[in-house]
Design a protein around this motif. Structure first.
Motif, PDB file in Angstrom:
ATOM      1  N   SER A 288       9.557  15.497 -10.838  1.00  0.00           N
ATOM      2  CA  SER A 288       8.771  15.728  -9.624  1.00  0.00           C
ATOM      3  C   SER A 288       7.419  15.049  -9.710  1.00  0.00           C
ATOM      4  CB  SER A 288       8.599  17.229  -9.409  1.00  0.00           C
ATOM      5  OG  SER A 288       9.851  17.863  -9.254  1.00  0.00           O
ATOM      6  N   ASN A 290       6.637  12.435 -11.536  1.00  0.00           N
ATOM      7  CA  ASN A 290       6.858  10.994 -11.482  1.00  0.00           C
ATOM      8  C   ASN A 290       7.095  10.522 -10.054  1.00  0.00           C
ATOM      9  OD1 ASN A 290       7.213   8.373 -12.438  1.00  0.00           O
ATOM     10  ND2 ASN A 290       9.413   8.668 -12.770  1.00  0.00           N
ATOM     11  N   LEU A 291       7.861  11.282  -9.295  1.00  0.00           N
ATOM     12  CA  LEU A 291       8.106  10.920  -7.902  1.00  0.00           C
ATOM     13  C   LEU A 291       6.831  10.982  -7.080  1.00  0.00           C
ATOM     14  CD1 LEU A 291      11.528  12.702  -7.246  1.00  0.00           C
ATOM     15  CD2 LEU A 291      11.113  10.247  -7.493  1.00  0.00           C
ATOM     16  N   MET A 292       6.002  11.973  -7.352  1.00  0.00           N
ATOM     17  CA  MET A 292       4.724  12.073  -6.628  1.00  0.00           C
ATOM     18  C   MET A 292       3.830  10.879  -6.955  1.00  0.00           C
ATOM     19  SD  MET A 292       3.962  16.151  -6.995  1.00  0.00           S
ATOM     20  CE  MET A 292       2.360  15.965  -6.217  1.00  0.00           C
ATOM     21  N   ARG A 293       3.802  10.459  -8.235  1.00  0.00           N
ATOM     22  CA  ARG A 293       2.972   9.309  -8.609  1.00  0.00           C
ATOM     23  C   ARG A 293       3.476   8.036  -7.937  1.00  0.00           C
ATOM     24  NH1 ARG A 293       3.379   5.376 -12.124  1.00  0.00           N
ATOM     25  NH2 ARG A 293       5.343   6.199 -12.943  1.00  0.00           N
ATOM     26  N   ARG A 294       4.768   7.846  -7.911  1.00  0.00           N
ATOM     27  CA  ARG A 294       5.316   6.651  -7.270  1.00  0.00           C
ATOM     28  C   ARG A 294       5.090   6.673  -5.766  1.00  0.00           C
ATOM     29  NH1 ARG A 294      11.261   5.310  -9.258  1.00  0.00           N
ATOM     30  NH2 ARG A 294      10.776   3.540  -7.885  1.00  0.00           N
ATOM     31  N   ALA A 295       5.148   7.872  -5.193  1.00  0.00           N
ATOM     32  CA  ALA A 295       4.876   7.962  -3.758  1.00  0.00           C
ATOM     33  C   ALA A 295       3.446   7.562  -3.447  1.00  0.00           C
ATOM     34  CB  ALA A 295       5.162   9.377  -3.272  1.00  0.00           C
ATOM     35  N   ASN A 296       2.503   7.984  -4.279  1.00  0.00           N
ATOM     36  CA  ASN A 296       1.112   7.588  -4.074  1.00  0.00           C
ATOM     37  C   ASN A 296       0.938   6.084  -4.232  1.00  0.00           C
ATOM     38  OD1 ASN A 296       0.344  10.224  -3.625  1.00  0.00           O
ATOM     39  ND2 ASN A 296      -0.103  10.617  -5.796  1.00  0.00           N
ATOM     40  N   ASP A 298       3.186   3.798  -3.700  1.00  0.00           N
ATOM     41  CA  ASP A 298       3.770   3.140  -2.527  1.00  0.00           C
ATOM     42  C   ASP A 298       2.830   3.207  -1.333  1.00  0.00           C
ATOM     43  OD1 ASP A 298       5.950   2.560  -4.041  1.00  0.00           O
ATOM     44  OD2 ASP A 298       7.159   4.253  -3.324  1.00  0.00           O
ATOM     45  N   GLU A 299       2.141   4.325  -1.180  1.00  0.00           N
ATOM     46  CA  GLU A 299       1.184   4.433  -0.076  1.00  0.00           C
ATOM     47  C   GLU A 299       0.042   3.441  -0.235  1.00  0.00           C
ATOM     48  OE1 GLU A 299      -0.082   8.412   0.137  1.00  0.00           O
ATOM     49  OE2 GLU A 299       1.846   9.214   0.860  1.00  0.00           O
ATOM     50  N   GLU A 300      -0.456   3.256  -1.497  1.00  0.00           N
ATOM     51  CA  GLU A 300      -1.527   2.283  -1.731  1.00  0.00           C
ATOM     52  C   GLU A 300      -1.039   0.864  -1.466  1.00  0.00           C
ATOM     53  OE1 GLU A 300      -2.844   2.915  -5.648  1.00  0.00           O
ATOM     54  OE2 GLU A 300      -3.830   4.847  -5.224  1.00  0.00           O
ATOM     55  N   ASP A 302       1.292  -0.026   0.659  1.00  0.00           N
ATOM     56  CA  ASP A 302       1.400  -0.193   2.115  1.00  0.00           C
ATOM     57  C   ASP A 302       0.043  -0.448   2.735  1.00  0.00           C
ATOM     58  OD1 ASP A 302       4.074   0.194   1.830  1.00  0.00           O
ATOM     59  OD2 ASP A 302       4.030   2.338   2.366  1.00  0.00           O
TER      60      ASP A 302
END
Length: 357
Positions: A288, A290-296, A298-300, A302
């Motif tokens: 969880s 790791n997924l949150m870090r990758r989501a952040n 990806d937002e940067e 974008d």
């Protein structure tokens, strides 16, 4: 032993009857034997479940089971369908040609006695048998009636002559009725016995708190006068024990089999399950995060692409005939070259030298 040695013919009629004067299948003894065999089978099951060193073997358990079935079949064989009751049976002994005796023939003793109800010593009868016998305990007239006087239970049925009331018989019949689901009738017989011992009228208004001080713990009571029987009335400890058990009944023994594995094995399995569950929880937490870090990230990313699109349109292929070198001075390629030129260390070095000068 000396008698046996002196008698050379052990099949002699007189010798045989000197050791067994008559053969009879008694309802009370047959029920007690069936109950004892059932209890022995339960004890063996308990020892097997508890994993004792002295637990019975499978052959011993099979033998005990067979003996229990045999004694139960013997009790059921005493049931008289026409009378709707258990009756004692006489064993008709016939001498064979080789001097032995055959006992395959029996004859029922058509006698209405309270001892026939001893078959309800344990809940091992079907409901139809119990219902038919219970009806006899409520009848006021007839050859099989037992509710004949003010107090139950007459030892001999028929309501013809005065019959003694024996506390032990009342106790066994009442407890047997309760065990077989006839609670109301069982309580009626037990309450009647307590009122008889206390000298109180057998009615719903009787209160055992008014029991007289001179309680008669007699072995038997007259069914007509409700007085203790016998010239020299002796107090019976057996009757006293019966009264005590009616007032303070023992807790019924129940047993539930344990699981097929020991308690230590169960504890080990529970601990192993907890460890596995904790490990799964840790793995889920790490995934969880790791997924949150990758989501952040990806937002940067974008936001970076959006900023680039706002600064300069994407690179476009030059039209045919145009110099492709123009691509180096327009679009995203020009923007990248400008950014690299701006971040060049040499440029910063030259700028610092100009400022110093």
């Amino acid at each position: 032993n000396s008698t046996l040695k002196n008698n050379t013919n052990f099949t002699n009629h007189d010798v045989f009857y000197s050791r067994c004067p008559f053969g009879m299948l008694d309802v009370g003894f047959s029920a007690a034997l069936a109950k004892a065999d059932i209890d022995m089978l339960m004890i063996g099951q308990i020892l097997a479940d508890k994993n004792h060193l002295t637990r019975p073997t499978s052959d011993e358990m099979a033998s005990t089971k067979a003996r229990s079935n045999r004694s139960m079949n013997m009790l059921n064989a005493l049931w008289h369908k026409d009378r709707g009751s258990f009756l004692n049976k006489l064993v008709m002994l016939t001498e064979t040609t080789d001097g032995w005796y055959n006992s395959n023939t029996t004859m029922s003793l058509d006698a209405s006695v309270a001892y026939n109800f001893f078959s309800m010593i344990d809940p091992m009868l079907n409901s139809s048998m119990v219902a038919k016998m219970s009806m006899q305990l409520l009848q006021h007239s007839g050859t099989v009636s037992f509710d004949c006087g003010n107090y139950p239970l007459w030892t001999v049925g028929g309501c013809r002559d005065s019959s003694p009331i024996i506390p032990l018989v009342n106790y066994r019949v009442s407890t047997g009725l309760i065990l077989n689901g006839e609670l109301g009738l069982g309580d009626y017989i037990s309450n009647g016995l307590l009122n008889l011992v206390c000298g109180l009228p057998n009615s719903a208004e009787s209160n055992l708190m008014n029991c007289s001080e001179n309680v008669d713990f007699a072995n038997a009571f007259n069914s007509t006068s409700a007085l203790p029987m016998g010239k020299n009335i002796m107090q019976s400890s057996l009757t006293a024990a019966v009264v005590l058990d009616l007032l303070l009944p023992d807790k019924k023994f129940t047993y539930e089999g344990e699981p097929p594995i020991s308690s230590s094995s169960v504890i080990f399995l529970i601990a192993a399950e907890l460890v596995v569950a904790f490990a799964v929880g840790v793995v889920c937490l790490v995934l969880s995060l790791n997924l949150m870090r990758r989501a952040n990230a990806d937002e940067e990313g974008d936001e970076f692409v959006q900023l680039v699109n706002e600064q300069q349109p994407l690179y476009e292929e030059p039209e045919d005939g145009e110099d492709r070198d123009i691509a180096n001075t327009s679009g995203i390629g020009a923007w990248s070259l400008e950014l690299m030129s701006y971040m060049s260390p040499m440029k910063w070095f030259s700028r610092d030298s100009a400022n110093n000068s």
